[in-house]
Enzyme design. Structure first.
Site, PDB file in Angstrom:
ATOM      1  N   ASP A   1     140.651  54.376 -19.773  1.00  0.00           N
ATOM      2  CA  ASP A   1     141.559  54.095 -20.829  1.00  0.00           C
ATOM      3  C   ASP A   1     142.964  54.146 -20.188  1.00  0.00           C
ATOM      4  O   ASP A   1     143.324  54.921 -19.450  1.00  0.00           O
ATOM      5  CB  ASP A   1     141.428  55.387 -21.943  1.00  0.00           C
ATOM      6  CG  ASP A   1     142.292  55.120 -22.999  1.00  0.00           C
ATOM      7  OD1 ASP A   1     141.791  54.710 -24.216  1.00  0.00           O
ATOM      8  OD2 ASP A   1     143.611  54.802 -23.092  1.00  0.00           O
TER       9      ASP A   1
ATOM     10  N   ARG B   1     145.809  54.584 -21.438  1.00  0.00           N
ATOM     11  CA  ARG B   1     146.612  55.704 -21.651  1.00  0.00           C
ATOM     12  C   ARG B   1     146.601  57.132 -20.834  1.00  0.00           C
ATOM     13  O   ARG B   1     147.357  58.057 -21.078  1.00  0.00           O
ATOM     14  CB  ARG B   1     146.609  56.171 -23.175  1.00  0.00           C
ATOM     15  CG  ARG B   1     146.917  54.872 -23.948  1.00  0.00           C
ATOM     16  CD  ARG B   1     146.521  54.892 -25.459  1.00  0.00           C
ATOM     17  NE  ARG B   1     145.077  55.087 -25.398  1.00  0.00           N
ATOM     18  CZ  ARG B   1     144.460  55.425 -26.488  1.00  0.00           C
ATOM     19  NH1 ARG B   1     144.901  55.622 -27.710  1.00  0.00           N
ATOM     20  NH2 ARG B   1     143.154  55.582 -26.436  1.00  0.00           N
TER      21      ARG B   1
ATOM     22  N   CYS C   1     139.059  58.125 -27.730  1.00  0.00           N
ATOM     23  CA  CYS C   1     138.291  57.258 -26.872  1.00  0.00           C
ATOM     24  C   CYS C   1     137.596  56.216 -27.466  1.00  0.00           C
ATOM     25  O   CYS C   1     136.752  56.566 -28.289  1.00  0.00           O
ATOM     26  CB  CYS C   1     137.565  58.423 -26.166  1.00  0.00           C
ATOM     27  SG  CYS C   1     136.710  57.648 -24.553  1.00  0.00           S
TER      28      CYS C   1
HETATM   29 ZN    ZN Z   1     138.102  56.926 -23.257  1.00  0.00          ZN
END
Ligand code: ZN
Length: 750
Positions: free
Chosen positions: A587, A589, A648
């Site tokens: 991810d 972030r 997520c």
């Molecule tokens: Zn994730």
């Protein structure tokens, strides 16, 4: 322990004695696991510490027994309460010259009083959580200090190595000018013994860290002196029974001078200790030590050692490094070193008494040469001529003038440099890409010292192509004073007068100052969170493609790397020694280095969709297994962190189904699909993410390398969860059976 825990919530910054944090490590010391490696390391260090402690005591102007008491008492107490599990404490060569000059001026009683005062200050600094302050002394001054002490010890020990009675703290210049006379009266036997000891220490140091060269030197010299019946001065009997506190008459004490000396002892001892602990972190590849705990441990250790009739000690780099190299696993090794020094000295007192003083002088000469560290000076010279000049100036001042004055001057120079650095502001103007806006960057606290930088930016304005706009990046300006605040507003007005569009990135202190000058809230509307938002505000987001954006990022990285981290990258180029394998989601972030504030070289990162580690043999393309085996088996990381996160996408897909047309995602998430069985029906993706990291730890334990490392106690596994919105990291607490925040709660006002 209870008062500490009850107050720690009210004031998170106060450190206290830290006993609740040490408790688990003390419990581990009581278990039989790793007793053998700890005992071997403890013995190796003790055998080296005995001759060194006696030699350093002599160089400090006190009896050899005082050095041994320090090794025993400070060694044991600091091992129990210090902030670094591998640090070994005892008498330090770096302190010897300072302590000797205080003995000369105020006697042994004066030294004891000043040392107790310094120890109490160490304890207080640690308990108040101010430990990091002691690390602000710049490296060149430290290298200069150490080199200067090396020169003074070397010259001071020359008469002893020549077998002559040492003149009372001979000044360097005196010794050098009388060198011819000294050599004329030299004793051949003493010179031979000193030279033998010197060469043995130097050569064994070259061969490897594990050979206790100092021990080899004293044994060889003592045996040779006995066998040949040499007439040389010996250590003599160690008067354990006559050990007593020097008598004190409060009326005779010059308190002003004593407090001054205590402050210098405190500054130098704390610095030496924290430098050593930092070096040990690198050698042991451990998570960084806690400087506050280290100072608490040193304070307690020195109070005890001085009260017992010993010297004030510090954590010492060479003995700590030997401890790590000899295979120490827990605090027990450093503790055993202290106990074994006592046992060995008591058992072999008659032999210790026969050690020739010239051999100890030879050992000190070798230590002194090591302290000069020419390699460090050369590397400093390569990096910066100013810093090398500061280093050399410190060194020569110390050698040419009185040491206490030298140390005081050095500390003042250090503070001046720190203040100057602190006040330094960097300003740059660069275009972003070929057609994007200009970036004005200011870095560092904006005070009256950095105001000329603002003028430079204003002077650059007429040369700019106005329509491109300006991104004013003050994100790294942590504070601003009134005068600089008054100069910042005209810069913004100037930009506006030229009809150049701008966006402002800044932290609260800067925004508060600007708000006072912002008449109608026009500027508040130009404030954005980051550079991407700035580009959007200026309508330049489209003008910069992803490739140009990354190119610009690399250019900025190189500018910063060249400026600030040259030494770091030179070091990194030689190889990696990370302490942690960090498994995180891909991810965008989630940034493992950002959330752990890790430096390059510290953390071995593996990322994939959903931070999954398939069990061994379960995956036909074992990318995760390769990362695990390499990190644990080859790099020898000390811990593995698996970190899930809020929001997520992988967890959402496991809960609600994989979108169609993504067969690889479907297969990949199959490795974690059974996480649904661990949570109640309809649980949130956040609950799934937390349960998922625990499953990955179970998978990790099934890897052979992991299992073996866990059994040896060389590895720990951590389950983390990163809450993006709160910027909070939680860790799984097995005892409570829950995830709890990693950071202590902050005071509400902060
Ligand atoms: Zn994730």
């Amino acid at each position: 322990m209870s008062p500490g825990t009850s107050t720690s919530r009210a004031a998170a910054r106060v450190h206290g004695l830290g006993w609740s944090r040490l408790w688990p490590q003390w419990r581990a010391m009581l278990q039989p696991r790793d007793l053998a490696p700890d005992a071997i390391a403890g013995l190796t260090v003790a055998l080296t510490a005995i001759p060194l402690s006696m030699a350093i005591a002599i160089a400090s102007g006190v009896a050899p027994i005082a050095g041994l008491i320090t090794a025993v008492v400070a060694g044991v107490v600091a091992a129990l309460f210090g902030g670094s599990a591998w640090s070994v404490s005892g008498p330090a060569a770096a302190m010897a010259v300072l302590l000797a000059s205080i003995v000369e001026e105020h006697g042994v009683a004066g030294l004891a009083l000043a040392s107790l005062l310094a120890a109490a200050l160490q304890l207080l600094t640690g308990m108040l959580g101010l430990g990091r302050v002691a690390r602000l002394v710049p490296l060149p001054v430290v290298v200069g200090f150490t080199g200067g002490i090396g020169v003074i010890i070397f010259v001071g020990q020359l008469p002893r190595a020549l077998g002559l009675p040492a003149p009372d703290q001979a000044h360097v210049v005196d010794v050098v000018t009388h060198i011819g006379e000294l050599i004329e009266h030299a004793s051949i036997a003493a010179v031979g013994l000193a030279l033998t000891a010197f060469l043995l220490v130097v050569v064994s140091g070259r061969i490897g860290r594990k050979i206790p060269g100092a021990l080899l030197a004293v044994i060889t010299a003592t045996v040779a002196a006995e066998a040949m019946g040499l007439e040389v001065e010996r250590v003599g009997p160690l008067p354990l029974s006559s050990l007593s506190w020097p008598s004190l008459h409060p009326g005779d004490i010059d308190w002003t001078a004593l407090v001054g000396d205590a402050l210098v002892i405190y500054a130098l001892a704390s610095l030496e200790t924290l430098l050593s602990a930092g070096a040990v972190d690198r050698l042991a590849r451990s998570v960084p030590h806690d400087p506050n705990q280290e100072l608490v441990g040193q304070g307690l250790a020195n109070l005890a050692a001085v009260a017992a009739g010993g010297l004030l000690g510090t954590a010492v780099i060479a003995r700590s490094g030997l401890n790590v190299a000899a295979g120490a696993r827990t605090r027990r090794a450093a503790l055993l070193h202290g106990v074994l020094v006592a046992v060995l000295v008591l058992s072999f007192a008659p032999i210790v008494a026969r050690v020739p003083l010239a051999a100890l002088a030879g050992i000190l000469l070798a230590i002194a040469v090591g302290m000069l560290a020419p390699a460090e000076l050369v590397s400093l010279w390569r990096q910066s001529r100013t810093e090398a000049a500061v280093c050399l100036a410190t060194l020569f001042t110390m050698v040419a003038f009185d040491l206490v004055v030298g140390v005081r001057v050095g500390v003042i120079a250090a503070l001046a440099i720190a203040a100057f650095r602190h006040g330094r502001t960097d300003a740059t103007v660069q275009p972003i890409g070929e057609h994007g806006p200009y970036r004005f960057t200011l870095r560092g606290p904006l005070t009256f010292l950095g105001m000329s930088r603002l003028d430079e930016l204003r002077a650059a304005l007429p040369q700019l192509q106005g329509p491109r706009g300006i991104v004013l990046d003050l994100a790294e300006v942590p504070s601003v004073d009134v005068s600089a605040g008054d100069a910042l507003a005209p810069l913004l007005s100037d930009i506006e007068r030229r009809a150049i569009a701008f966006a402002l990135i800044a932290r609260r202190p800067v925004l508060e100052v600007l708000a006072r000058h912002d008449r109608d809230g026009r500027w508040a509307a130009r404030v954005v969170a980051d550079e991407r938002a700035a580009l959007r505000l200026l309508g330049a987001a489209e003008a910069l493609g992803p490739e140009e954006r990354l190119r610009d990022g690399v250019a900025r990285f190189q500018a910063v790397a060249r400026d600030r981290h040259q030494a770091l990258f030179e070091h990194l180029a030689k190889g990696q020694s990370p302490h942690t394998l960090f498994v995180a989601c891909a991810d965008s972030r989630v940034s493992p280095l950002l959330i752990t504030s890790a430096e390059p070289g510290e953390v071995f990162v593996h990322r994939n969709v959903g931070n999954i580690v398939p069990p061994p043999g379960g995956d036909d393309m074992p990318a995760e297994g390769a990362a695990v085996e390499y990190a644990v088996g080859v790099l020898g990381v000390k811990q593995i962190v698996v970190c899930g996160h809020s929001g997520c996408g992988a967890m959402a897909a496991i809960a609600g189904g994989v979108p169609p047309g993504l067969p690889s995602v479907e297969r990949w998430l199959g490795f974690a699909a059974h996480v649904r069985d661990r949570v109640p029906l309809g649980a949130s993706p956040e609950a799934l993410a937390r349960a998922n990291v625990l499953i990955q730890l179970e998978n990790l334990r099934r890897y052979e390398v992991v299992r073996a490392a866990l059994e040896r106690g060389a590895l720990t596994l951590q389950a983390w969860y990163y809450d993006i919105a709160a910027a909070e990291v939680e860790a799984w607490d097995a005892e409570r059976g829950a995830f709890t925040p990693l950071s202590p709660p902050q005071a509400a006002s902060a």
